[in-house]
Write a protein that holds these residues in place. Sequence first.
Motif, mmCIF file in Angstrom:
data_model
loop_
_atom_site.group_PDB
_atom_site.id
_atom_site.type_symbol
_atom_site.label_atom_id
_atom_site.label_comp_id
_atom_site.label_asym_id
_atom_site.label_seq_id
_atom_site.Cartn_x
_atom_site.Cartn_y
_atom_site.Cartn_z
ATOM 1 N N UNK A 104 0.844 -1.161 0.000
ATOM 2 C CA UNK A 104 0.000 0.000 0.000
ATOM 3 C C UNK A 104 0.899 1.237 0.000
ATOM 4 N N UNK A 105 0.631 2.101 -0.943
ATOM 5 C CA UNK A 105 1.388 3.338 -1.058
ATOM 6 C C UNK A 105 0.937 4.322 0.015
ATOM 7 N N UNK A 106 1.907 4.954 0.687
ATOM 8 C CA UNK A 106 1.630 5.994 1.679
ATOM 9 C C UNK A 106 2.559 7.176 1.402
ATOM 10 N N UNK A 107 2.220 8.358 1.875
ATOM 11 C CA UNK A 107 3.136 9.496 1.709
ATOM 12 C C UNK A 107 4.470 9.226 2.426
ATOM 13 N N UNK A 108 5.559 9.622 1.801
ATOM 14 C CA UNK A 108 6.894 9.347 2.335
ATOM 15 C C UNK A 108 7.062 9.909 3.740
ATOM 16 N N UNK A 109 6.544 11.107 3.976
ATOM 17 C CA UNK A 109 6.754 11.749 5.281
ATOM 18 C C UNK A 109 5.964 11.115 6.418
ATOM 19 N N UNK A 110 5.155 10.100 6.109
ATOM 20 C CA UNK A 110 4.432 9.386 7.171
ATOM 21 C C UNK A 110 5.200 8.159 7.656
ATOM 22 N N UNK A 111 6.275 7.813 6.977
ATOM 23 C CA UNK A 111 7.059 6.642 7.358
ATOM 24 C C UNK A 111 7.924 6.952 8.582
ATOM 25 N N UNK A 112 8.102 5.964 9.466
ATOM 26 C CA UNK A 112 8.959 6.194 10.637
ATOM 27 C C UNK A 112 10.437 6.242 10.236
ATOM 28 N N UNK A 113 11.249 6.821 11.117
ATOM 29 C CA UNK A 113 12.686 6.911 10.847
ATOM 30 C C UNK A 113 13.324 5.539 10.669
ATOM 31 N N UNK A 114 12.731 4.494 11.232
ATOM 32 C CA UNK A 114 13.285 3.144 11.145
ATOM 33 C C UNK A 114 12.923 2.436 9.839
ATOM 34 N N UNK A 115 12.109 3.063 9.003
ATOM 35 C CA UNK A 115 11.708 2.432 7.742
ATOM 36 C C UNK A 115 12.951 2.122 6.904
ATOM 37 N N UNK A 122 4.271 -8.787 0.651
ATOM 38 C CA UNK A 122 5.168 -9.842 1.123
ATOM 39 C C UNK A 122 4.294 -10.932 1.718
ATOM 40 N N UNK A 123 4.372 -12.111 1.137
ATOM 41 C CA UNK A 123 3.580 -13.245 1.606
ATOM 42 C C UNK A 123 2.095 -12.898 1.696
ATOM 43 N N UNK A 124 1.605 -12.175 0.699
ATOM 44 C CA UNK A 124 0.192 -11.851 0.631
ATOM 45 C C UNK A 124 -0.238 -10.666 1.478
ATOM 46 N N UNK A 125 0.685 -10.053 2.195
ATOM 47 C CA UNK A 125 0.361 -8.898 3.028
ATOM 48 C C UNK A 125 0.923 -7.635 2.371
ATOM 49 N N UNK A 126 0.097 -6.616 2.287
ATOM 50 C CA UNK A 126 0.542 -5.350 1.701
ATOM 51 C C UNK A 126 1.698 -4.759 2.483
ATOM 52 N N UNK A 127 2.618 -4.168 1.750
ATOM 53 C CA UNK A 127 3.724 -3.450 2.372
ATOM 54 C C UNK A 127 3.365 -1.970 2.420
ATOM 55 N N UNK A 128 3.554 -1.362 3.580
ATOM 56 C CA UNK A 128 3.364 0.083 3.690
ATOM 57 C C UNK A 128 4.631 0.715 3.158
ATOM 58 N N UNK A 129 4.548 1.305 1.970
ATOM 59 C CA UNK A 129 5.751 1.743 1.273
ATOM 60 C C UNK A 129 5.545 3.085 0.588
ATOM 61 N N UNK A 130 6.657 3.725 0.290
ATOM 62 C CA UNK A 130 6.621 4.992 -0.404
ATOM 63 C C UNK A 130 7.900 5.166 -1.208
ATOM 64 N N UNK A 131 7.995 6.313 -1.861
ATOM 65 C CA UNK A 131 9.177 6.611 -2.663
ATOM 66 C C UNK A 131 9.383 8.110 -2.721
#
Length: 160
Positions: free
Chosen positions: A1-12, A44-53
């Motif tokens: 699932x695409x999310x805005x980049x600035x919503x990702x934690x520093x550990x992403x 990954x294994x059928x589960x959406x990845x919370x990801x951005x670019x």
Amino acid sequence: MYVPFDTLPEEAKIWIYQSNRKFSDEEIQDIERDLESFLENWSAHGHSLEASFLTKYNRFIIIAVNQEVQAATGCSIDASVQFIQQLEQKYEVDLLDKMNVTFKMGEHVAFKTLLDFKKLAKEKAVSANTIVFNNLVNTVGEWQDFWEVPAGESWHNRFF
């Protein structure tokens, strides 16, 4: 699932791909559209990845995934590399060769092979103060703090 980049934690977790040439603005628009589509369906294994670019300087593609929600696995990472390889073919660029250095010369972003960068260092055309892009950072937090740094503060320091 695409999310805005600035919503990702520093550990992403992040992966940085640098192009051997600058993309045009039109190419960046197309790449960003393709990236959003890819990340919207990345799993990954059928589960959406919370990801951005992010795309930066019309030369870098930065992909990030929130591993706290769902970790990227071997198969999902392979899928992202295949996507990057498709971009390489479509735009006739090199995005996967890690033996290149990208750095700033004033406002200009320059790209050289590692050997050419070593020569520039030897000739004093670049110095430990030259801003380089450290594409070996692993997380969003590291990217924020240590991506654009003086060469003397990155792995490039061995050339000075």
